[in-house]
Design an enzyme around this catalytic site. Structure first.
Site, PDB file in Angstrom:
ATOM      1  N   LYS A 179      -5.469 -26.613  32.493  1.00  0.00           N
ATOM      2  CA  LYS A 179      -5.880 -27.445  31.362  1.00  0.00           C
ATOM      3  C   LYS A 179      -4.766 -28.470  31.184  1.00  0.00           C
ATOM      4  O   LYS A 179      -3.730 -28.202  30.595  1.00  0.00           O
ATOM      5  CB  LYS A 179      -6.041 -26.583  30.098  1.00  0.00           C
ATOM      6  CG  LYS A 179      -6.963 -27.164  29.032  1.00  0.00           C
ATOM      7  CD  LYS A 179      -6.603 -28.548  28.533  1.00  0.00           C
ATOM      8  CE  LYS A 179      -5.447 -28.563  27.569  1.00  0.00           C
ATOM      9  NZ  LYS A 179      -5.005 -29.934  27.199  1.00  0.00           N
ATOM     10  N   GLU A 182      -4.308 -33.872  27.472  1.00  0.00           N
ATOM     11  CA  GLU A 182      -5.409 -34.805  27.201  1.00  0.00           C
ATOM     12  C   GLU A 182      -4.905 -36.243  27.067  1.00  0.00           C
ATOM     13  O   GLU A 182      -5.683 -37.175  26.988  1.00  0.00           O
ATOM     14  CB  GLU A 182      -6.171 -34.384  25.942  1.00  0.00           C
ATOM     15  CG  GLU A 182      -5.364 -34.319  24.651  1.00  0.00           C
ATOM     16  CD  GLU A 182      -4.665 -32.968  24.437  1.00  0.00           C
ATOM     17  OE1 GLU A 182      -4.094 -32.424  25.407  1.00  0.00           O
ATOM     18  OE2 GLU A 182      -4.673 -32.488  23.281  1.00  0.00           O
ATOM     19  N   CYS A 287      12.168 -32.740  29.036  1.00  0.00           N
ATOM     20  CA  CYS A 287      12.735 -31.531  28.439  1.00  0.00           C
ATOM     21  C   CYS A 287      14.132 -31.278  28.974  1.00  0.00           C
ATOM     22  O   CYS A 287      14.852 -30.450  28.443  1.00  0.00           O
ATOM     23  CB  CYS A 287      11.844 -30.336  28.717  1.00  0.00           C
ATOM     24  SG  CYS A 287      11.829 -29.904  30.444  1.00  0.00           S
ATOM     25  N   GLU A 386      14.233 -32.215  18.164  1.00  0.00           N
ATOM     26  CA  GLU A 386      13.744 -32.849  19.391  1.00  0.00           C
ATOM     27  C   GLU A 386      13.033 -34.154  19.009  1.00  0.00           C
ATOM     28  O   GLU A 386      11.993 -34.135  18.353  1.00  0.00           O
ATOM     29  CB  GLU A 386      12.777 -31.937  20.140  1.00  0.00           C
ATOM     30  CG  GLU A 386      12.303 -32.591  21.425  1.00  0.00           C
ATOM     31  CD  GLU A 386      11.429 -31.692  22.303  1.00  0.00           C
ATOM     32  OE1 GLU A 386      10.545 -31.010  21.775  1.00  0.00           O
ATOM     33  OE2 GLU A 386      11.654 -31.699  23.536  1.00  0.00           O
TER      34      GLU A 386
HETATM   35  P1  NAD Z   1       2.288 -30.369  23.204  1.00  0.00           P
HETATM   36  O1  NAD Z   1       2.833 -29.062  22.774  1.00  0.00           O
HETATM   37  O2  NAD Z   1       1.780 -31.298  22.165  1.00  0.00           O
HETATM   38  O3  NAD Z   1       1.038 -30.139  24.214  1.00  0.00           O
HETATM   39  C1  NAD Z   1       1.142 -29.329  25.350  1.00  0.00           C
HETATM   40  C2  NAD Z   1      -0.221 -28.723  25.642  1.00  0.00           C
HETATM   41  O4  NAD Z   1      -0.600 -27.911  24.544  1.00  0.00           O
HETATM   42  C3  NAD Z   1      -1.327 -29.761  25.856  1.00  0.00           C
HETATM   43  O5  NAD Z   1      -2.080 -29.404  26.991  1.00  0.00           O
HETATM   44  C4  NAD Z   1      -2.137 -29.678  24.570  1.00  0.00           C
HETATM   45  O6  NAD Z   1      -3.526 -29.877  24.788  1.00  0.00           O
HETATM   46  C5  NAD Z   1      -1.912 -28.246  24.090  1.00  0.00           C
HETATM   47  N1  NAD Z   1      -1.930 -28.116  22.633  1.00  0.00           N
HETATM   48  C6  NAD Z   1      -1.492 -29.037  21.729  1.00  0.00           C
HETATM   49  N2  NAD Z   1      -1.656 -28.566  20.474  1.00  0.00           N
HETATM   50  C7  NAD Z   1      -2.204 -27.338  20.588  1.00  0.00           C
HETATM   51  C8  NAD Z   1      -2.612 -26.348  19.639  1.00  0.00           C
HETATM   52  N3  NAD Z   1      -2.493 -26.533  18.324  1.00  0.00           N
HETATM   53  N4  NAD Z   1      -3.147 -25.186  20.100  1.00  0.00           N
HETATM   54  C9  NAD Z   1      -3.288 -24.974  21.444  1.00  0.00           C
HETATM   55  N5  NAD Z   1      -2.926 -25.888  22.364  1.00  0.00           N
HETATM   56  C10 NAD Z   1      -2.381 -27.048  21.960  1.00  0.00           C
HETATM   57  O7  NAD Z   1       3.398 -31.047  24.122  1.00  0.00           O
HETATM   58  P2  NAD Z   1       3.440 -32.544  24.686  1.00  0.00           P
HETATM   59  O8  NAD Z   1       3.722 -33.474  23.563  1.00  0.00           O
HETATM   60  O9  NAD Z   1       2.290 -32.790  25.573  1.00  0.00           O
HETATM   61  O10 NAD Z   1       4.726 -32.446  25.630  1.00  0.00           O
HETATM   62  C11 NAD Z   1       6.039 -32.645  25.184  1.00  0.00           C
HETATM   63  C12 NAD Z   1       6.717 -31.343  24.852  1.00  0.00           C
HETATM   64  O11 NAD Z   1       6.740 -30.495  25.999  1.00  0.00           O
HETATM   65  C13 NAD Z   1       8.167 -31.538  24.429  1.00  0.00           C
HETATM   66  O12 NAD Z   1       8.446 -30.673  23.355  1.00  0.00           O
HETATM   67  C14 NAD Z   1       8.941 -31.126  25.671  1.00  0.00           C
HETATM   68  O13 NAD Z   1      10.256 -30.681  25.439  1.00  0.00           O
HETATM   69  C15 NAD Z   1       8.084 -30.020  26.183  1.00  0.00           C
HETATM   70  N6  NAD Z   1       8.336 -29.768  27.590  1.00  0.00           N
HETATM   71  C16 NAD Z   1       9.026 -28.652  27.922  1.00  0.00           C
HETATM   72  C17 NAD Z   1       9.330 -28.395  29.238  1.00  0.00           C
HETATM   73  C18 NAD Z   1      10.107 -27.173  29.621  1.00  0.00           C
HETATM   74  O14 NAD Z   1      10.242 -26.920  30.802  1.00  0.00           O
HETATM   75  N7  NAD Z   1      10.638 -26.400  28.685  1.00  0.00           N
HETATM   76  C19 NAD Z   1       8.911 -29.287  30.246  1.00  0.00           C
HETATM   77  C20 NAD Z   1       8.205 -30.427  29.875  1.00  0.00           C
HETATM   78  C21 NAD Z   1       7.913 -30.654  28.536  1.00  0.00           C
END
Ligand code: NAD
Length: 488
Positions: A179, A182, A287, A386
Site C-alpha cells: 500500500k 497516496e 528520516c 520532526e
Molecule cells: P505518514 O505517516 O503520513 O504516512 C505513511 C503511510 O501511512 C502512508 O501510506 C499513509 O497512507 C498511511 N497513513 C497515514 N495516516 C494513517 C492513519 N491515520 N491510519 C493508517 N494509516 C495511515 O508518513 P509520510 O508523511 O508519508 O512520510 C514521512 C514520515 O515517514 C516522516 O515522519 C519520516 O521520518 C518517516 N520515515 C521514516 C523512515 C524510517 O526508516 N524510520 C523512513 C522514511 C520515512
C-alpha cells in the site's frame, strides 16, 4: 479487468490484473514543482482490499513450495528491468515527489541493492544443522515462509522503501501486498509494471492504493500474516499496536530528529560539506537527515560561518532541471507546516542565520530555501520536533559530553553522526549514543542493504528491522527438527 494503468489514473495490481480502485474517496496527485495535478489516485474499496489479499493468499499455496532457486529468477529480471528503466522511473518519481533527478536515481539504486541482496535467499534462508546435538540426536533449524505480508510506505522514498520489503518477502516464499503513499503513487504503479514484466506468478506481488481506511482494513485482515510499516511516529505506533493486537508480526519504522555532533577535533571543511548534504538533500524530507548540529563551543563560530556560506550557494528549483541541487517540498500544505516551525523558531528567539523564506523560485511550486537557525536551545521545538523540511538548527555545547547529552535527550533514535579526528571520542560516541544508525565522519548514516536499517526509541516499534539478515528473519519462521534414529 480495466486494462493497464494510464499516466493519469492509478490502477491496483492484484492477482495479475489491473483494476481501477473502486472506493468513494481519492485525491489529486500534484507536481510540487508546478502546483499542477499530474493525475489522480482513487482509494480502494473494502472489496478491492479483500480481492488483493485473497489473490495473494491463493498464490502463496504454490509460491511457498516453489524452489528458492526458481523464486529468485524473477528478482534477477526485476533488477535488470529497474536498471534499464531507471531514467523513466526517476522522471515519474521527480514529477510527483519533487526531489532532484540525481536524488531519484540514487534512491532507485538503493532499492535495486535490496533486490540484489534478496537474490541471495538460497544462502540467507539456511538456518543451522548440528549432528550429535545430544547422544544419537541431530538437530536442524529451518526457515519457512509464513503467508501474505503487507508493506505500508511513506511519500519520501516512493521507489526505495517498497523495495526494502518486496524482494525479501517474495524471495523467502511469501506473497506480498504493497500500500504505497497516496501522495506519490505512480512510482509504485511503474514498479508494479516492471514486476509484471519480470514474470512473477499472478498474485505473488500486489499493489493496492488508498489512504488510512485502506491501511486500517489491511493491518487487521485475517489474510495478512505480517506488516512492515514506514512513516511518521504517531501512525507507526498506531499500526504497531493495532496490527500486533490482531496477532500480526510487525516492524514499524517511525519519524526522526537526528543529530550531527561536531567535535572540537573535527575536520571542519569535511563536516560542513557533509552537514549541508545531510540536512538539505531531498529538501530535508529524509528520516536519516540530520536537522540538528550540536557544535562544540571551540569551533562553533567558524563552523557556523562556513556552513552558511556553503548552504547559501545551493541552487533551488524544479527537480528535473539538471543544475537543481534542492527541489520543492512535497506539497503546499507541507510547506505551510514547515513554515509554521520557522515562525515558531523566530518567536522562540532563534537566531536566523539563513532565511529560506527569502529564496524566490518563480512559479507555483512549494519551495522553501535552506534555512539555518543558530544558538537554538535544545528544548525548543526547532531542536526537538520532526519538521521534515530544509531547516537546520545549530545547538552550542560547552564540551563533548554535553553534546552527547543533547543527542540522547531526544525521544527519537533513528540516526546520529559524529565528526571528529579523535578515536577516543568516536569510541565513546559508539558506546553511549542511543540511536539505530551511527555515522562517524559520515553525514548520513544509511546502511547498505546487506546490513539491517536500524532505528531506536520512538523511531522504531518492533524487533527485527528492514534489510539484510533481519529481513530474512522477519519474513520466515524457524522450526527445529530434532531427530533420533535408534536403529541407525
Ligand atoms: P505518514 O505517516 O503520513 O504516512 C505513511 C503511510 O501511512 C502512508 O501510506 C499513509 O497512507 C498511511 N497513513 C497515514 N495516516 C494513517 C492513519 N491515520 N491510519 C493508517 N494509516 C495511515 O508518513 P509520510 O508523511 O508519508 O512520510 C514521512 C514520515 O515517514 C516522516 O515522519 C519520516 O521520518 C518517516 N520515515 C521514516 C523512515 C524510517 O526508516 N524510520 C523512513 C522514511 C520515512
Amino acid at each position: 479487468m480495466d486494462g493497464p494503468p494510464t499516466a493519469e489514473t492509478v490502477r491496483n495490481y492484484a492477482g495479475g490484473t489491473w483494476r481501477r480502485p473502486a472506493g468513494d474517496e481519492g485525491r489529486d496527485v500534484v507536481n510540487p514543482a508546478t502546483g499542477e495535478s499530474v493525475g489522480r489516485v482513487d482509494f480502494s474499496s473494502a472489496g478491492d482490499v479483500d480481492d488483493a489479499v485473497a489473490a495473494a493468499n491463493e498464490a502463496f499455496e504454490d509460491w511457498s513450495e516453489t524452489a528458492v532457486e526458481a523464486r529468485i529468477q524473477p528478482l534477477f529480471r526485476l533488477k535488470r528491468l529497474l536498471e534499464g528503466n531507471q531514467e523513466s522511473l526517476a522522471e515519474t518519481l521527480v514529477t510527483e515527489h519533487g526531489k532532484t533527478t540525481d536524488e531519484a536515481l540514487g534512491e532507485i539504486r538503493r532499492g535495486i541493492e535490496n533486490v540484489e541482496v534478496a537474490c541471495g535467499a538460497p544462502s540467507l534462508m539456511q538456518a543451522g544443522h548440528l549432528p550429535h546435538a545430544a547422544p544419537d540426536i541431530d538437530e536442524t533449524a529451518v526457515r519457512k515462509p509464513l503467508g501474505t505480508f503487507l508493506a505500508v510506505t511513506p511519500f519520501n522514498f516512493p521507489a526505495m522503501i517498497p523495495l526494502w520489503f518486496l524482494p525479501y518477502a517474495v524471495a523467502t516464499g511469501n506473497t506480498f501486498v504493497l500500500k504505497p503513499s497516496e501522495r506519490d503513487p505512480f512510482t509504485a504503479v511503474r514498479i508494479a509494471e516492471l514486476v509484471e514484466e519480470a514474470g512473477f506468478p499472478d498474485g505473488v506481488v500486489n499493489v493496492v492504493h488508498g489512504g488510512p481506511d485502506t491501511v486500517n482494513r489491511l493491518i487487521t485482515h485475517d489474510g495478512i500474516e505480517g506488516v512492515s510499516f514506514v512513516g511518521s511516529t504517531p501512525i507507526a505506533r498506531h499500526v504497531y499496536e493495532t496490527a500486533a493486537g490482531a496477532g500480526k508480526r510487525v516492524q514499524a519504522q517511525g519519524g526522526a530528529k537526528n543529530h550531527i555532533v561536531v567535535s572540537a577535533e573535527a575536520d571542519l571543511e569535511h563536516a560542513v560539506e557533509q552537514t549541508v548534504s545531510s540536512a538539505f538533500a531531498n529538501a530535508g524530507q529524509r528520516c536519516l537527515a540530520n536537522p540538528v548540529a550540536v557544535v562544540e563551543d571551540a569551533v562553533y563560530e567558524p563552523f557556523a560561518e562556513a556552513l552558511v556560506d556553503a548552504t547559501g550557494d545551493l541552487t533551488v528549483g524544479p527537480g528535473l532541471d539538471a543544475d537543481t541541487e534542492m527541489g520543492p517540498l512535497v506539497s503546499a500544505a507541507h510547506r505551510e507546516s514547515v513554515l509554521e516551525y520557522v515562525e515558531t523558531g523566530v518567536a522562540e528567539g532563534g537566531r536566523l542565520l539563513l532565511d529560506g523564506r527569502e529564496r524566490d523560485v518563480p512559479g507555483e511550486g512549494s519551495y522553501l530555501g535552506p534555512t539555518i537557525f543558530g544558538d537554538v536551545d535544545p528544548d525548543d521545538a526547532l531542536a526537538r520536533e520532526e519538521i521534515f523540511g530544509p531547516v537546520l538548527a545549530l545547538v552550542r555545547a560547552s564540551d563533548f559530553g554535553e553534546a552527547l547529552d543533547v543527542v540522547n535527550g531526544s525521544r527519537f533514535g533513528n540516526a546520529a553522526s559524529l565528526f571528529t579526528r579523535d578515536g577516543g571520542e568516536a569510541r565513546r560516541f559508539r558506546h553511549e549514543v542511543d540511536a539505530g544508525n551511527l555515522g562517524v565522519n559520515v553525514g548520513t548514516a544509511a546502511p547498505m542493504a546487506f546490513f539491517h536499517f536500524g532505528g531506536a526509541k520512538e523511531s522504531f516499534f518492533g524487533d527485527l528491522h528492514a534489510q539484510g539478515e533481519d529481513a530474512i528473519r522477519f519474513y520466515t519462521d524457524e522450526t527445529v527438527y530434532i531427530e533420533r534414529w535408534p536403529d541407525a
